[in-house]
Design an enzyme around this catalytic site. Structure first.
Site, PDB file in Angstrom:
ATOM      1  N   LYS A 178      -8.500 -60.649  26.377  1.00  0.00           N
ATOM      2  CA  LYS A 178      -7.321 -59.950  25.840  1.00  0.00           C
ATOM      3  C   LYS A 178      -6.125 -60.903  25.770  1.00  0.00           C
ATOM      4  O   LYS A 178      -6.228 -61.937  25.154  1.00  0.00           O
ATOM      5  CB  LYS A 178      -7.038 -58.701  26.669  1.00  0.00           C
ATOM      6  CG  LYS A 178      -8.273 -57.896  27.044  1.00  0.00           C
ATOM      7  CD  LYS A 178      -9.047 -57.375  25.851  1.00  0.00           C
ATOM      8  CE  LYS A 178     -10.197 -56.500  26.321  1.00  0.00           C
ATOM      9  NZ  LYS A 178     -11.246 -56.328  25.327  1.00  0.00           N
ATOM     10  N   ARG A 227     -23.328 -74.728  36.005  1.00  0.00           N
ATOM     11  CA  ARG A 227     -23.308 -73.356  36.542  1.00  0.00           C
ATOM     12  C   ARG A 227     -22.549 -73.315  37.877  1.00  0.00           C
ATOM     13  O   ARG A 227     -22.081 -72.256  38.299  1.00  0.00           O
ATOM     14  CB  ARG A 227     -24.746 -72.822  36.689  1.00  0.00           C
ATOM     15  CG  ARG A 227     -24.834 -71.409  37.209  1.00  0.00           C
ATOM     16  CD  ARG A 227     -26.044 -70.650  36.671  1.00  0.00           C
ATOM     17  NE  ARG A 227     -27.273 -71.381  36.832  1.00  0.00           N
ATOM     18  CZ  ARG A 227     -27.977 -71.467  37.969  1.00  0.00           C
ATOM     19  NH1 ARG A 227     -27.543 -70.874  39.057  1.00  0.00           N
ATOM     20  NH2 ARG A 227     -29.102 -72.143  38.016  1.00  0.00           N
ATOM     21  N   ASP A 274      -6.911 -54.686  38.199  1.00  0.00           N
ATOM     22  CA  ASP A 274      -7.143 -55.163  36.836  1.00  0.00           C
ATOM     23  C   ASP A 274      -5.781 -55.203  36.156  1.00  0.00           C
ATOM     24  O   ASP A 274      -5.178 -54.171  35.858  1.00  0.00           O
ATOM     25  CB  ASP A 274      -8.114 -54.229  36.102  1.00  0.00           C
ATOM     26  CG  ASP A 274      -8.480 -54.745  34.720  1.00  0.00           C
ATOM     27  OD1 ASP A 274      -7.671 -55.500  34.147  1.00  0.00           O
ATOM     28  OD2 ASP A 274      -9.558 -54.375  34.206  1.00  0.00           O
ATOM     29  N   TYR A 331     -12.858 -47.756  30.085  1.00  0.00           N
ATOM     30  CA  TYR A 331     -14.087 -46.971  30.019  1.00  0.00           C
ATOM     31  C   TYR A 331     -15.297 -47.748  30.566  1.00  0.00           C
ATOM     32  O   TYR A 331     -16.111 -47.219  31.329  1.00  0.00           O
ATOM     33  CB  TYR A 331     -14.303 -46.592  28.553  1.00  0.00           C
ATOM     34  CG  TYR A 331     -15.406 -45.609  28.310  1.00  0.00           C
ATOM     35  CD1 TYR A 331     -15.372 -44.342  28.874  1.00  0.00           C
ATOM     36  CD2 TYR A 331     -16.481 -45.943  27.486  1.00  0.00           C
ATOM     37  CE1 TYR A 331     -16.378 -43.432  28.632  1.00  0.00           C
ATOM     38  CE2 TYR A 331     -17.487 -45.039  27.242  1.00  0.00           C
ATOM     39  CZ  TYR A 331     -17.434 -43.780  27.820  1.00  0.00           C
ATOM     40  OH  TYR A 331     -18.429 -42.887  27.579  1.00  0.00           O
TER      41      TYR A 331
HETATM   42  N1  PLP Z   1     -10.465 -54.454  31.706  1.00  0.00           N
HETATM   43  C1  PLP Z   1      -9.724 -53.888  30.735  1.00  0.00           C
HETATM   44  C2  PLP Z   1      -8.404 -53.274  31.085  1.00  0.00           C
HETATM   45  C3  PLP Z   1     -10.186 -53.870  29.407  1.00  0.00           C
HETATM   46  O1  PLP Z   1      -9.430 -53.306  28.461  1.00  0.00           O
HETATM   47  C4  PLP Z   1     -11.460 -54.453  29.110  1.00  0.00           C
HETATM   48  C5  PLP Z   1     -11.984 -54.452  27.735  1.00  0.00           C
HETATM   49  O2  PLP Z   1     -11.469 -53.800  26.842  1.00  0.00           O
HETATM   50  C6  PLP Z   1     -12.198 -55.010  30.148  1.00  0.00           C
HETATM   51  C7  PLP Z   1     -11.675 -55.008  31.434  1.00  0.00           C
HETATM   52  C8  PLP Z   1     -13.555 -55.633  29.893  1.00  0.00           C
HETATM   53  O3  PLP Z   1     -13.380 -56.898  29.350  1.00  0.00           O
HETATM   54  P1  PLP Z   1     -14.471 -57.654  28.420  1.00  0.00           P
HETATM   55  O4  PLP Z   1     -14.508 -56.894  27.131  1.00  0.00           O
HETATM   56  O5  PLP Z   1     -13.909 -59.031  28.317  1.00  0.00           O
HETATM   57  O6  PLP Z   1     -15.771 -57.586  29.129  1.00  0.00           O
END
Ligand code: PLP
Length: 387
Positions: free
Chosen positions: A206, A57, A181, A109
């Site tokens: 992703k 951890r 992000d 979202y």
């Molecule tokens: N950031 C973006 C732009 C996303 O499209 C997503 C998920 O679709 C996330 C964060 C969240 O990622 P996770 O599904 O790995 O928790």
């Protein structure tokens, strides 16, 4: 295990393919080994056998290797992996919630839901700005000493492109840090830290992993001396939102093909965006590579080598027509998520809260690396008869 530190870092495609040049000294294997132990032995004098390795951890060798690769890709001094993209985002936002937080509107979202439910509804001052209106960012930062600006570019699913350098300048003028992000851009197309951002966020689920078989999240930064980074590392350790070793190993494996996957998917996305833009059944196509995209000039300046694999479009006829198109697709899979090698389509209105203002005609398309003509033909037959 050897750490071969190259004299200067090569391009991101090479960093990813060579997994930072690490090989397994014990066997000569050119593939980094998987070390699954959760605990690490000490010497007779109780010193650590290997610096930093106590308990998984805190720090696990295979997870650390994946973190080193992501740090190198993002031109960061360090990175931390989390159990998902949302675990990374939640850790960052919670750690920054010592003051107001400014979040971009219309981003992923789940991030918006977290900012509302986990922060705003618990008394944290959460403010919002438009990603392509930096006056709205300055206004949101104007009072109360906000700690963090959270941006997402290109945004999911609106494909808004934020001018990272300009946003960083404004955030810093107000004493706040900027987190970006960069999931949809990937380090192949944008490295936010080189443009002035303080933190890069990835849903490594992703494009970084790319094969739709690992859930992971990453934060990368050069801001290692700050209270914020210390709080993030403490929170990850204390709350235990770490990535498992097997997932980290799969992520390293997935990242080896990052360059070819991202270049191929971006080139397919550009072609598909052009095809959709000329189709009479489509009202709007959102893709930053299109010359008439409102943020194209910023994207052209900021993104290198392509515009990513994410796009969205509005089908004439609203929800019914959009769902009919999605239902007729034969090769593009109806599923959530983005950045995988396979093309995925999603009707966002169907998966969001009933109160959503998502247009019914909007379909989000994550373009994969199939032959582009197969994808265009699939969309063409699904759109036939609409409008
Ligand atoms: N950031 C973006 C732009 C996303 O499209 C997503 C998920 O679709 C996330 C964060 C969240 O990622 P996770 O599904 O790995 O928790």
């Amino acid at each position: 295990m050897s750490d071969r530190t190259p004299d200067s870092l090569p391009r991101p495609e090479t960093i990813a393919v060579q997994a930072l040049g690490r090989i397994d000294r014990a066997s000569g294997g050119v593939v980094p080994p998987l070390q699954p132990s959760t605990t690490f032995a000490r010497e007779r004098d109780y010193s650590l056998m290997t610096e930093g390795h106590i308990y998984a951890r805190d720090d696990a060798p295979t997870v650390r290797e994946a973190e080193d690769i992501i740090a190198a890709l993002e031109k960061a001094t360090t990175a931390r992996l989390f159990a998902s993209g949302m675990a990374a985002i939640a850790t960052l936002l919670r750690a920054a919630a010592t003051g107001p937080i400014v979040v971009q509107k219309g981003i992923y979202y789940g991030t918006q839901v977290f900012a509302l439910r986990a922060l705003a509804e618990h008394g944290i001052d959460v403010r919002w700005f438009e990603g392509n209106d930096l006056d709205s960012l300055a206004a949101a930062l104007a009072d109360g000493k906000p700690t963090l600006v959270f941006a997402e570019t290109p945004s999911n699913p609106w494909l808004t492109v934020v001018d990272i350098a300009a946003a960083a300048k404004i955030a810093h003028q107000h004493g706040a840090r900027l987190a970006v992000d960069s999931t949809a851009a990937t380090p192949i197309h944008t490295t936010p830290l080189t443009l002035g951002a303080d933190y890069v966020v990835h849903s490594a689920t992703k494009s970084l992993n790319g094969h739709s078989d690992v859930l992971a999240g990453a934060l990368a930064t050069n801001d290692t001396d700050s209270d914020l980074w210390q709080a993030i590392c403490r929170e990850r350790h204390d709350a235990g939102a770490v990535l498992g070793t097997f997932e980290a190993w799969l992520l390293i494996r997935g990242m080896r093909t990052l360059g070819v996957r991202v270049h191929s998917a971006s080139s397919n996305a550009m072609a598909i965006a052009g095809f959709l833009a000329g189709h009479r059944a489509i009202e709007t196509v959102r893709y930053p590579g299109l010359a008439d995209h409102p943020d194209h000039a910023v994207a052209r300046r900021q993104m290198t080598g392509g515009y990513g694999s994410l796009l969205s479009f509005d089908v004439r006829g609203g929800s019914e027509a959009a769902l009919a198109v999605a239902g007729k697709l034969k090769r593009i899979v109806r599923a959530t998520s983005i950045g995988g090698i396979e093309s995925l389509i999603e009707h966002r209105r169907s998966v969001e809260d009933p109160m959503t203002n998502m247009p019914g005609g909007l379909l989000r398309l994550s373009v994969g690396i199939e032959h582009v003509q197969d994808l265009v033909e699939d969309l063409d037959q699904a759109l036939a008869g609409i409008a």
